[in-house]
Design a protein around this motif. Structure first.
Motif, PDB file in Angstrom:
ATOM      1  N   GLN A  62       1.249 -18.861   0.532  1.00 29.73           N
ATOM      2  CA  GLN A  62       1.329 -20.252   0.974  1.00 29.73           C
ATOM      3  C   GLN A  62       1.860 -21.178  -0.114  1.00 29.73           C
ATOM      4  O   GLN A  62       2.357 -22.258   0.188  1.00 29.73           O
ATOM      5  CB  GLN A  62      -0.030 -20.713   1.493  1.00 29.73           C
ATOM      6  N   ALA A  63       1.800 -20.736  -1.379  1.00 25.33           N
ATOM      7  CA  ALA A  63       2.373 -21.518  -2.478  1.00 25.33           C
ATOM      8  C   ALA A  63       3.884 -21.305  -2.584  1.00 25.33           C
ATOM      9  O   ALA A  63       4.535 -21.866  -3.460  1.00 25.33           O
ATOM     10  CB  ALA A  63       1.699 -21.155  -3.797  1.00 25.33           C
ATOM     11  N   GLY A  64       4.437 -20.489  -1.689  1.00 27.44           N
ATOM     12  CA  GLY A  64       5.882 -20.301  -1.675  1.00 27.44           C
ATOM     13  C   GLY A  64       6.363 -18.998  -2.279  1.00 27.44           C
ATOM     14  O   GLY A  64       7.573 -18.751  -2.331  1.00 27.44           O
ATOM     15  N   GLN A  65       5.453 -18.164  -2.739  1.00 20.70           N
ATOM     16  CA  GLN A  65       5.838 -16.864  -3.294  1.00 20.70           C
ATOM     17  C   GLN A  65       5.950 -15.863  -2.141  1.00 20.70           C
ATOM     18  O   GLN A  65       5.034 -15.122  -1.844  1.00 20.70           O
ATOM     19  CB  GLN A  65       4.818 -16.401  -4.347  1.00 20.70           C
ATOM     20  N   ARG A  66       7.084 -15.876  -1.492  1.00 17.69           N
ATOM     21  CA  ARG A  66       7.298 -15.105  -0.265  1.00 17.69           C
ATOM     22  C   ARG A  66       7.664 -13.645  -0.513  1.00 17.69           C
ATOM     23  O   ARG A  66       7.508 -12.818   0.378  1.00 17.69           O
ATOM     24  CB  ARG A  66       8.408 -15.748   0.581  1.00 17.69           C
ATOM     25  N   LYS A  67       8.196 -13.332  -1.683  1.00 15.52           N
ATOM     26  CA  LYS A  67       8.575 -11.947  -1.976  1.00 15.52           C
ATOM     27  C   LYS A  67       7.322 -11.143  -2.287  1.00 15.52           C
ATOM     28  O   LYS A  67       6.550 -11.494  -3.172  1.00 15.52           O
ATOM     29  CB  LYS A  67       9.564 -11.886  -3.130  1.00 15.52           C
ATOM     30  N   VAL A  68       7.144 -10.055  -1.524  1.00 19.72           N
ATOM     31  CA  VAL A  68       5.958  -9.210  -1.663  1.00 19.72           C
ATOM     32  C   VAL A  68       6.384  -7.748  -1.694  1.00 19.72           C
ATOM     33  O   VAL A  68       7.543  -7.421  -1.415  1.00 19.72           O
ATOM     34  CB  VAL A  68       4.951  -9.453  -0.513  1.00 19.72           C
ATOM     35  N   ALA A  69       5.441  -6.884  -2.028  1.00 22.11           N
ATOM     36  CA  ALA A  69       5.702  -5.447  -2.021  1.00 22.11           C
ATOM     37  C   ALA A  69       4.488  -4.718  -1.458  1.00 22.11           C
ATOM     38  O   ALA A  69       3.350  -5.161  -1.653  1.00 22.11           O
ATOM     39  CB  ALA A  69       6.013  -4.948  -3.425  1.00 22.11           C
ATOM     40  N   LEU A  70       4.741  -3.639  -0.753  1.00 17.80           N
ATOM     41  CA  LEU A  70       3.689  -2.756  -0.256  1.00 17.80           C
ATOM     42  C   LEU A  70       4.010  -1.336  -0.698  1.00 17.80           C
ATOM     43  O   LEU A  70       5.187  -0.959  -0.756  1.00 17.80           O
ATOM     44  CB  LEU A  70       3.643  -2.735   1.270  1.00 17.80           C
ATOM     45  N   VAL A  71       2.976  -0.579  -0.983  1.00 16.11           N
ATOM     46  CA  VAL A  71       3.120   0.855  -1.202  1.00 16.11           C
ATOM     47  C   VAL A  71       2.104   1.533  -0.301  1.00 16.11           C
ATOM     48  O   VAL A  71       0.914   1.222  -0.351  1.00 16.11           O
ATOM     49  CB  VAL A  71       2.882   1.264  -2.668  1.00 16.11           C
ATOM     50  N   ILE A  72       2.590   2.420   0.532  1.00 15.30           N
ATOM     51  CA  ILE A  72       1.742   3.244   1.386  1.00 15.30           C
ATOM     52  C   ILE A  72       2.010   4.671   0.934  1.00 15.30           C
ATOM     53  O   ILE A  72       3.148   5.150   1.016  1.00 15.30           O
ATOM     54  CB  ILE A  72       2.089   3.071   2.884  1.00 15.30           C
ATOM     55  N   ASP A  73       0.981   5.346   0.406  1.00 16.87           N
ATOM     56  CA  ASP A  73       1.187   6.684  -0.126  1.00 16.87           C
ATOM     57  C   ASP A  73      -0.084   7.506   0.016  1.00 16.87           C
ATOM     58  O   ASP A  73      -1.153   6.968   0.294  1.00 16.87           O
ATOM     59  CB  ASP A  73       1.631   6.625  -1.582  1.00 16.87           C
ATOM     60  N   ASP A  74       0.054   8.790  -0.161  1.00  8.74           N
ATOM     61  CA  ASP A  74      -1.112   9.651  -0.211  1.00  8.74           C
ATOM     62  C   ASP A  74      -0.793  10.887  -1.033  1.00  8.74           C
ATOM     63  O   ASP A  74       0.358  11.235  -1.263  1.00  8.74           O
ATOM     64  CB  ASP A  74      -1.629  10.012   1.184  1.00  8.74           C
ATOM     65  N   MET A  75      -1.858  11.496  -1.522  1.00 14.01           N
ATOM     66  CA  MET A  75      -1.760  12.725  -2.294  1.00 14.01           C
ATOM     67  C   MET A  75      -2.263  13.843  -1.381  1.00 14.01           C
ATOM     68  O   MET A  75      -3.454  13.935  -1.103  1.00 14.01           O
ATOM     69  CB  MET A  75      -2.623  12.627  -3.549  1.00 14.01           C
ATOM     70  N   VAL A  76      -1.342  14.639  -0.881  1.00  9.82           N
ATOM     71  CA  VAL A  76      -1.683  15.708   0.046  1.00  9.82           C
ATOM     72  C   VAL A  76      -2.445  16.814  -0.689  1.00  9.82           C
ATOM     73  O   VAL A  76      -3.429  17.342  -0.181  1.00  9.82           O
ATOM     74  CB  VAL A  76      -0.415  16.266   0.728  1.00  9.82           C
ATOM     75  N   SER A  77      -2.002  17.121  -1.901  1.00  6.69           N
ATOM     76  CA  SER A  77      -2.617  18.196  -2.666  1.00  6.69           C
ATOM     77  C   SER A  77      -2.279  18.039  -4.140  1.00  6.69           C
ATOM     78  O   SER A  77      -1.203  17.546  -4.485  1.00  6.69           O
ATOM     79  CB  SER A  77      -2.077  19.543  -2.154  1.00  6.69           C
ATOM     80  N   PHE A  78      -3.212  18.462  -4.997  1.00  6.42           N
ATOM     81  CA  PHE A  78      -2.920  18.525  -6.426  1.00  6.42           C
ATOM     82  C   PHE A  78      -2.405  19.901  -6.828  1.00  6.42           C
ATOM     83  O   PHE A  78      -1.694  20.037  -7.807  1.00  6.42           O
ATOM     84  CB  PHE A  78      -4.168  18.183  -7.249  1.00  6.42           C
ATOM     85  N   ASP A  79      -2.789  20.943  -6.096  1.00  8.56           N
ATOM     86  CA  ASP A  79      -2.379  22.300  -6.428  1.00  8.56           C
ATOM     87  C   ASP A  79      -2.076  23.056  -5.148  1.00  8.56           C
ATOM     88  O   ASP A  79      -3.008  23.537  -4.498  1.00  8.56           O
ATOM     89  CB  ASP A  79      -3.463  23.007  -7.230  1.00  8.56           C
ATOM     90  N   PRO A  80      -0.824  23.112  -4.728  1.00 10.56           N
ATOM     91  CA  PRO A  80       0.350  22.602  -5.425  1.00 10.56           C
ATOM     92  C   PRO A  80       0.431  21.077  -5.305  1.00 10.56           C
ATOM     93  O   PRO A  80      -0.138  20.490  -4.388  1.00 10.56           O
ATOM     94  CB  PRO A  80       1.517  23.265  -4.708  1.00 10.56           C
ATOM     95  N   PHE A  81       1.169  20.464  -6.238  1.00  5.31           N
ATOM     96  CA  PHE A  81       1.318  19.019  -6.253  1.00  5.31           C
ATOM     97  C   PHE A  81       2.174  18.586  -5.068  1.00  5.31           C
ATOM     98  O   PHE A  81       3.336  18.984  -4.952  1.00  5.31           O
ATOM     99  CB  PHE A  81       1.967  18.558  -7.556  1.00  5.31           C
ATOM    100  N   ILE A  82       1.562  17.788  -4.168  1.00  4.53           N
ATOM    101  CA  ILE A  82       2.285  17.277  -3.002  1.00  4.53           C
ATOM    102  C   ILE A  82       1.913  15.805  -2.835  1.00  4.53           C
ATOM    103  O   ILE A  82       0.761  15.480  -2.530  1.00  4.53           O
ATOM    104  CB  ILE A  82       1.942  18.037  -1.709  1.00  4.53           C
TER     105      ILE A  82
END
Length: 140
Positions: A62-82
């Motif tokens: 509302q102060a005018g800072q309209r640029k935003v970012a989203l990250v949607i992620d997940d870690m399926v597995s550590f071994d193997p790394f996914i």
């Protein structure tokens, strides 16, 4: 360009995003985990009750800072790394009253401008890091 069917299915399967805004003076980024909705075109972030309108994320927007970012992620597995995810840059609008994912309240609509996705298939990392797919949204 737009999100692929695979990206849309992934976005709709995830319950949590990290949402970043910039302070009114442009000096301090702020990031919070939150639930979100994706309607196929826009992302919606917000919550129940009037107190949500006083949160830092909404004060920043509302102060005018309209640029935003989203990250949607997940870690399926550590071994193997996914790992897999989608990063979105976008423009946020002032919050409006609506019934959203967590009930009636104030929600800001985020229009994606650019996104990057990686490993939507959920494959183990190979000898090199995951390649990403970049998409510019709203462009013809």
């Amino acid at each position: 360009m737009t999100f692929t069917d695979e990206e849309i299915a992934y976005l709709r399967s995830q319950p949590l995003a990290r949402f970043a805004t910039l302070s009114a003076d442009g000096e301090q980024p702020d990031v919070v985990p939150l639930s979100f909705e994706f309607d196929g075109t826009h992302f919606w972030v917000g919550g129940v009750g009037e107190a949500v309108l006083a949160t830092r994320k909404f004060r920043n927007i509302q102060a005018g800072q309209r640029k935003v970012a989203l990250v949607i992620d997940d870690m399926v597995s550590f071994d193997p790394f996914i790992a897999r995810g989608v990063r979105i840059y976008g423009e946020a609008a002032d919050p409006v009253e609506r019934v959203g994912i967590v009930g009636p309240g104030g929600y800001a609509r985020v229009t994606p401008t650019v996104s990057w996705s990686w490993n939507m298939a959920g494959e183990p990392v190979g000898e090199t890091w995951y390649a990403s797919r970049r998409a510019v949204h709203g462009a013809t």
